[in-house]
Design a protein around this motif. Structure first.
Motif, PDB file in Angstrom:
ATOM      1  N   GLY A 187      -0.213  -6.293  -4.859  1.00  0.00           N
ATOM      2  CA  GLY A 187       1.015  -6.768  -4.238  1.00  0.00           C
ATOM      3  C   GLY A 187       0.778  -7.382  -2.870  1.00  0.00           C
ATOM      4  N   GLU A 188       1.517  -8.468  -2.593  1.00  0.00           N
ATOM      5  CA  GLU A 188       1.517  -9.014  -1.232  1.00  0.00           C
ATOM      6  C   GLU A 188       2.951  -9.398  -0.897  1.00  0.00           C
ATOM      7  N   SER A 189       3.248  -9.277   0.386  1.00  0.00           N
ATOM      8  CA  SER A 189       4.628  -9.458   0.809  1.00  0.00           C
ATOM      9  C   SER A 189       5.127 -10.885   0.542  1.00  0.00           C
ATOM     10  N   THR A 233       7.920  -8.381  -3.499  1.00  0.00           N
ATOM     11  CA  THR A 233       6.462  -8.239  -3.466  1.00  0.00           C
ATOM     12  C   THR A 233       5.855  -9.095  -4.560  1.00  0.00           C
TER      13      THR A 233
END
Ligand code: CMP
Length: 267
Positions: free
Chosen positions: A205-207, A212
């Motif tokens: 996950g990445e913002s 996400t």
């Protein structure tokens, strides 16, 4: 949703490393060994520093380990080894991701796990002197550190802390495998897919502005192979999640927009 096999490139490849990357023409097992000079030793050292297996190791200890490691690069979708091959070496993922999978006699693939940067694989056949328990193939361009069997076993003998970390990691894998078995036998498809998406969110996950983003792109077929269903069912269920505003599939990578409601399916 459009079916795609075009994964995002590895987030990072060791900077400054100038080597030819193996291509499909090299054959599935072929990978390019990367350099073994002083500069590459330093790079291996930097990579090893972040591997949980060597947590708390000081500089000199890491130098000793780095000397045992050779590095190889694979392009995406290359097989590193196959189930049944003799196990001669232990692998650390320095960059990239791999799928650990078994193929049933009817040709259907079950993806047992996806491993990422800093994970290891290939330990099972090293310990029990058996053959490889599964296929391992790259999902994106991947660089691995390879330690030959004897060197690895001697390293553990000299450093029992590695043994302890291995047990911790293997316990985590067993826990994940138990969860997978339980979910494939008892949960409905929405729960299984929700669990998978949450798991991918945790690991990749990445913002993003609306939630996400899952940085690793898997095909619907690969997701189906992870949760024991068909590609069509995954496609249908993902679209349902999208309709219900749990995920957003407008961009090339899925974005989880409502993790709490997805989690509610899994309890
Ligand atoms: P080995 O049997 O040498 O080769 C295949 C590797 O896949 C195995 O060692 C493990 O490192 C890895 N592996 C097998 N099963 C799983 C699993 N369920 N989860 C994660 N990794 C696995």
């Amino acid at each position: 949703m459009t079916e795609t096999y075009d994964f995002r490139p590895a987030a990072s490849v060791t900077p400054g490393l100038s080597v030819r990357v193996a291509t499909a023409d090299d054959g599935e097992y072929m990978a390019m060994p990367t350099g073994q000079d002083e500069a590459h030793l330093t790079m291996r050292l930097d990579a090893l520093r972040n591997v949980p297996l060597f947590r708390d190791f000081d500089h000199d200890e890491l130098v000793e380990i780095a000397a045992l490691v050779t590095t190889r690069r694979y392009t995406k979708h290359q097989t590193i080894f196959r189930e049944g091959d003799p196990g001669q070496s232990f692998y650390l993922i320095l960059t990239g991701s791999v799928a650990v999978a078994r193929i049933a006699s009817d040709g259907r693939e079950t993806i047992l796990s996806i491993l990422k940067e800093r994970d290891f694989f290939g330990e099972m056949s090293i310990f029990d002197t058996s053959v490889r328990a599964a296929n391992v193939r790259t999902l994106v361009e991947t660089e691995v550190g390879v330690v030959e069997r004897d060197g690895f076993l001697a390293l553990i003998d000299r450093n029992p802390r590695i043994g302890r970390q291995l047990v911790i990691s293997l316990s985590e894998r067993l826990r994940a495998a138990n969860k997978l078995i339980a979910s494939t036998t008892s949960q409905d498809i929405r729960a299984r897919l929700a669990s998978l998406l949450l798991n991918l969110m945790q690991n990749f996950g990445e913002s993003a502005p609306n939630g996400t983003r899952i940085s690793l792109r898997l095909t619907n077929q690969e997701m189906a192979n992870m949760i024991g269903t068909t590609r069509e069912t995954v496609n249908r269920t993902l679209n349902r999640f999208w309709d219900e505003h749990l995920i957003d599939m407008r961009t090339t990578n899925v974005v989880i927009t409502d993790a709490d409601r997805l989690r509610a399916f899994t309890t």
